[in-house]
Design a protein around this motif. Structure first.
Motif, PDB file in Angstrom:
ATOM      1  N   ALA A   1       1.864  -0.663  -4.876  1.00  0.00           N
ATOM      2  CA  ALA A   1       0.730  -0.824  -5.522  1.00  0.00           C
ATOM      3  C   ALA A   1       0.607  -2.371  -6.124  1.00  0.00           C
ATOM      4  O   ALA A   1      -0.035  -2.920  -6.931  1.00  0.00           O
ATOM      5  N   GLY A   2       1.314  -3.146  -5.685  1.00  0.00           N
ATOM      6  CA  GLY A   2       1.273  -4.762  -5.717  1.00  0.00           C
ATOM      7  C   GLY A   2       2.131  -4.892  -7.014  1.00  0.00           C
ATOM      8  O   GLY A   2       2.408  -4.189  -7.712  1.00  0.00           O
ATOM      9  N   PRO A   3       2.260  -6.149  -7.408  1.00  0.00           N
ATOM     10  CA  PRO A   3       2.922  -6.727  -8.568  1.00  0.00           C
ATOM     11  C   PRO A   3       2.296  -6.501  -9.993  1.00  0.00           C
ATOM     12  O   PRO A   3       3.125  -6.470 -11.105  1.00  0.00           O
ATOM     13  N   LYS A   4       0.993  -5.889 -10.154  1.00  0.00           N
ATOM     14  CA  LYS A   4       0.458  -5.510 -11.297  1.00  0.00           C
ATOM     15  C   LYS A   4       0.664  -4.203 -11.403  1.00  0.00           C
ATOM     16  O   LYS A   4       0.615  -3.589 -12.544  1.00  0.00           O
ATOM     17  N   GLY A   5       1.155  -3.400 -10.343  1.00  0.00           N
ATOM     18  CA  GLY A   5       1.072  -1.899 -10.704  1.00  0.00           C
ATOM     19  C   GLY A   5       2.532  -1.565 -10.527  1.00  0.00           C
ATOM     20  O   GLY A   5       2.907  -0.608 -11.439  1.00  0.00           O
ATOM     21  N   ASN A   6       3.362  -1.812  -9.544  1.00  0.00           N
ATOM     22  CA  ASN A   6       4.500  -1.495  -9.228  1.00  0.00           C
ATOM     23  C   ASN A   6       5.631  -1.393 -10.742  1.00  0.00           C
ATOM     24  O   ASN A   6       6.264  -0.401 -10.691  1.00  0.00           O
ATOM     25  N   PRO A   7       5.609  -2.402 -11.293  1.00  0.00           N
ATOM     26  CA  PRO A   7       6.575  -2.599 -12.615  1.00  0.00           C
ATOM     27  C   PRO A   7       6.267  -1.554 -13.687  1.00  0.00           C
ATOM     28  O   PRO A   7       7.007  -1.168 -14.422  1.00  0.00           O
ATOM     29  N   TYR A   8       5.090  -0.531 -13.686  1.00  0.00           N
ATOM     30  CA  TYR A   8       4.709   0.294 -14.792  1.00  0.00           C
ATOM     31  C   TYR A   8       4.322   1.554 -14.533  1.00  0.00           C
ATOM     32  O   TYR A   8       4.298   2.248 -15.201  1.00  0.00           O
ATOM     33  N   TYR A   9       3.956   2.122 -12.950  1.00  0.00           N
ATOM     34  CA  TYR A   9       3.642   3.280 -12.757  1.00  0.00           C
ATOM     35  C   TYR A   9       4.371   4.090 -11.747  1.00  0.00           C
ATOM     36  O   TYR A   9       5.002   3.412 -10.721  1.00  0.00           O
ATOM     37  N   LEU A  10       4.512   5.366 -11.838  1.00  0.00           N
ATOM     38  CA  LEU A  10       4.997   6.175 -10.808  1.00  0.00           C
ATOM     39  C   LEU A  10       3.941   6.320  -9.770  1.00  0.00           C
ATOM     40  O   LEU A  10       2.754   5.722 -10.025  1.00  0.00           O
ATOM     41  N   GLN A  11       4.287   6.475  -8.640  1.00  0.00           N
ATOM     42  CA  GLN A  11       3.332   6.535  -7.567  1.00  0.00           C
ATOM     43  C   GLN A  11       3.588   7.830  -6.548  1.00  0.00           C
ATOM     44  O   GLN A  11       4.734   8.052  -6.141  1.00  0.00           O
ATOM     45  N   PHE A  12       2.412   8.319  -5.980  1.00  0.00           N
ATOM     46  CA  PHE A  12       2.396   9.176  -5.095  1.00  0.00           C
ATOM     47  C   PHE A  12       1.360   9.183  -4.078  1.00  0.00           C
ATOM     48  O   PHE A  12       0.524   8.641  -4.238  1.00  0.00           O
ATOM     49  N   GLU A  13       1.684   9.740  -2.730  1.00  0.00           N
ATOM     50  CA  GLU A  13       0.966   9.596  -1.500  1.00  0.00           C
ATOM     51  C   GLU A  13       0.300  11.234  -1.331  1.00  0.00           C
ATOM     52  O   GLU A  13       1.204  12.120  -1.515  1.00  0.00           O
ATOM     53  N   LEU A  14      -0.831  10.879  -1.076  1.00  0.00           N
ATOM     54  CA  LEU A  14      -1.522  12.263  -0.268  1.00  0.00           C
ATOM     55  C   LEU A  14      -1.784  12.272   1.007  1.00  0.00           C
ATOM     56  O   LEU A  14      -2.250  11.349   1.634  1.00  0.00           O
ATOM     57  N   ILE A  15      -1.423  13.416   1.445  1.00  0.00           N
ATOM     58  CA  ILE A  15      -1.472  13.592   3.001  1.00  0.00           C
ATOM     59  C   ILE A  15      -3.018  13.908   3.103  1.00  0.00           C
ATOM     60  O   ILE A  15      -3.351  14.972   2.554  1.00  0.00           O
TER      61      ILE A  15
END
Length: 327
Positions: free
Chosen positions: A222-236
């Motif tokens: 999610a880019g440099p403003k999102g990666n350092p702070y958030y968990l992330q998941f993808e929906l199929i």
């Protein structure tokens, strides 16, 4: 020869008063010690019975509480002097409080009942859903898959930014591919990681919640403003009414588990970077560093096609809260 000075005899009354003063002083110290012990005991008693709040947030929900569940209704943030519920009631939910009581985490809901405010364990709430898709999921009795872990050790393990080195929320993506499967997406991400440098923590479809990266470390999706702070998941991307609904249920459950694990509230991401639940589109609009718009198109298209409805991140928050309350 010097005359001896006569010693002045103390009167009986004066001697008695002196002895009484000494006796009072001697009695004073045990009394003070007793009062101090009583104060310490009272402080400990209050501490033990107080719900210690770590976070709170406001909502505007309606819910049903049933007398069968024997909920305890607390007028204050103490587990004392609780009222009981004699019959089922529909209540207004004003907010939630993340608390600890005697070392145990308890999510309290603040409700309005019969014109009075009470606190009760949120597990006793049956939230009334207003969105058509959430109502459908409720009719399925809020199903969910269990989280399966297969951590890929090649992904970079970098701590989250901030003093706590923990995530402060979660970002929702969708794959943007109408014909892929969960396993094909996982394989593609692993195979292309060295060249693309992109990965998320988990993939979710109608049947599975599949975690491939350690949630203690940041992802790179999610880019440099999102990666350092958030968990992330993808929906199929799913292609039927029930499959889409079950995927949303799995995603809401996974989000609730992660937020509860890191003692985070269920709140919508905001322009000032507050809030815990984000779409990739919100990161693009509010934080920058990326320009993706998912999962908005996927959610809107699937909701319209399968339910003749719409679906927003606020609807997703209402669904998360149901699972969160039961954890």
């Amino acid at each position: 020869m010097a005359k001896k000075r006569k010693t002045k005899k103390q009167s009986p009354a004066r001697g008695r008063r002196s002895r009484q003063r000494k006796k009072k002083k001697q009695m004073k110290y045990p009394v003070l010690a007793g009062l101090l012990l009583a104060l310490l005991a009272l402080t400990f008693f209050i501490y033990q019975h107080r719900f210690h709040v770590s976070a709170s947030y406001k909502v505007n929900q309606k819910a049903i509480i049933t007398a069968d569940s024997s909920p305890m209704l607390y007028p204050y943030l103490f587990d004392l002097a609780a009222d009981s519920l004699e019959q089922n009631a529909t209540v207004q939910v004003e907010g939630y409080f993340l608390t600890k009581l005697k070392g145990k985490q308890v999510t309290l809901a603040k409700i309005t009942l019969r014109g009075r405010s009470y606190y009760l364990d949120a597990k006793n709430l049956q939230i009334q859903q207003t969105n058509t898709i959430n109502q459908y999921i409720a009719s399925l009795n809020y199903p969910h898959a269990e989280i399966t872990q297969a951590i890929y050790q090649q992904f970079k393990q970098q701590a989250y930014f901030g003093a706590s080195a923990q995530p402060k929320g979660i970002i929702i993506h969708d794959t943007g591919n109408d014909s892929s499967s969960l396993q094909s997406e996982v394989s593609y991400m692993k195979q292309n990681y060295k060249s693309a440098g992109v990965f998320v923590h988990s993939f979710i479809d109608k049947d599975s919640i599949f975690q491939i990266a350690d949630d203690r470390y940041m992802a790179q999706g999610a880019g440099p403003k999102g990666n350092p702070y958030y968990l992330q998941f993808e929906l199929i991307r799913e292609h039927s009414q029930e499959n889409f609904a079950r995927q949303l249920a799995n995603a809401a459950y996974y989000t609730a588990v992660m937020l509860k694990k890191y003692q985070l509230p269920v709140t919508l991401g905001q322009k000032d970077a507050s809030g815990t639940v984000w779409t990739h589109q919100m990161v693009s609009s509010y934080l920058g560093g990326t320009d993706h718009q998912d999962p908005d198109d996927y959610w809107n298209g699937a909701a319209a096609e399968f339910f003749a409805s719409d679906y927003s991140v606020q609807d997703f928050l209402d669904l998360i809260q149901v699972y969160y309350n039961q954890l």
